[in-house]
Design a protein around this motif. Structure first.
Motif, mmCIF file in Angstrom:
data_model
loop_
_atom_site.group_PDB
_atom_site.id
_atom_site.type_symbol
_atom_site.label_atom_id
_atom_site.label_comp_id
_atom_site.label_asym_id
_atom_site.label_seq_id
_atom_site.Cartn_x
_atom_site.Cartn_y
_atom_site.Cartn_z
ATOM 1 N N ARG A 16 28.916 46.796 40.889
ATOM 2 C CA ARG A 16 29.470 45.453 41.077
ATOM 3 C C ARG A 16 30.270 45.429 42.365
ATOM 4 N NH1 ARG A 16 31.491 42.957 35.433
ATOM 5 N NH2 ARG A 16 29.594 43.395 34.272
ATOM 6 N N ARG A 17 30.031 44.380 43.119
ATOM 7 C CA ARG A 17 30.772 44.234 44.361
ATOM 8 C C ARG A 17 31.976 43.333 44.106
ATOM 9 N NH1 ARG A 17 26.440 42.883 48.870
ATOM 10 N NH2 ARG A 17 24.705 43.211 47.467
ATOM 11 N N ARG A 18 33.113 43.789 44.520
ATOM 12 C CA ARG A 18 34.342 43.026 44.302
ATOM 13 C C ARG A 18 34.711 42.164 45.498
ATOM 14 N NH1 ARG A 18 37.715 47.776 41.371
ATOM 15 N NH2 ARG A 18 36.480 47.757 39.471
ATOM 16 N N TRP A 21 34.267 38.313 45.135
ATOM 17 C CA TRP A 21 35.237 37.726 44.222
ATOM 18 C C TRP A 21 36.611 37.623 44.864
ATOM 19 C CZ3 TRP A 21 33.911 34.998 40.284
ATOM 20 C CH2 TRP A 21 32.710 35.231 39.656
ATOM 21 N N ILE A 22 36.990 38.619 45.611
ATOM 22 C CA ILE A 22 38.290 38.599 46.289
ATOM 23 C C ILE A 22 38.321 37.474 47.321
ATOM 24 C CG2 ILE A 22 39.797 39.898 47.850
ATOM 25 C CD1 ILE A 22 38.887 42.442 46.330
#
Length: 128
Positions: A16-18, A21-22
């Protein structure tokens, strides 16, 4: 290759790439902050006018009494209107109010009319 990596490759699972979302949360926070600031600045320059009454001077003028509440230390302008019995505008005047120290001021303005008025009121006010 470990079993977990083999299963991830087999079923197409990825980490999962964060970062997206950030970035999305940061943009949302900036939008909420900008919206809040625009509301605060709008309310800081808000002017409220209340009609206190009117006096029909003659068939060609009406005196309107009103109270302006709002900003201190800034010039304010208001549009005062005279209306006939069908609520048509028969006269209007822009009243410029110089900056003062009081939060509210009671004022009156005489509006010239083209025909007999039956009422007078403040249409709108703004920071000049």
């Amino acid at each position: 290759m470990t079993t977990a990596q083999q299963l991830d490759d087999r079923y197409g699972r990825t980490r999962r790439r964060r970062a997206p979302w950030i970035v999305l949360i940061a943009v949302a926070a900036l939008l909420v902050g900008a919206f809040g600031w625009s509301i605060v600045t709008t309310q800081m320059n808000a002017v409220d006018a209340d009609d206190l009454g009117y006096d029909l001077v003659d068939e060609h003028s009406v005196t309107v009494r009103f109270q302006v509440t709002g900003v201190q230390g800034k010039d304010v302008a208001c549009v005062v209107e005279a209306l006939d019995e069908e609520f048509g505008v028969v006269g209007w005047k822009v009243v410029e109010i110089p900056a003062g120290d009081a939060h509210s001021q009671a004022l009156s303005a005489t509006v010239p009319t083209v025909s007999e008025a039956t009422t007078g009121l403040v249409n709108s006010c703004w920071v000049a």
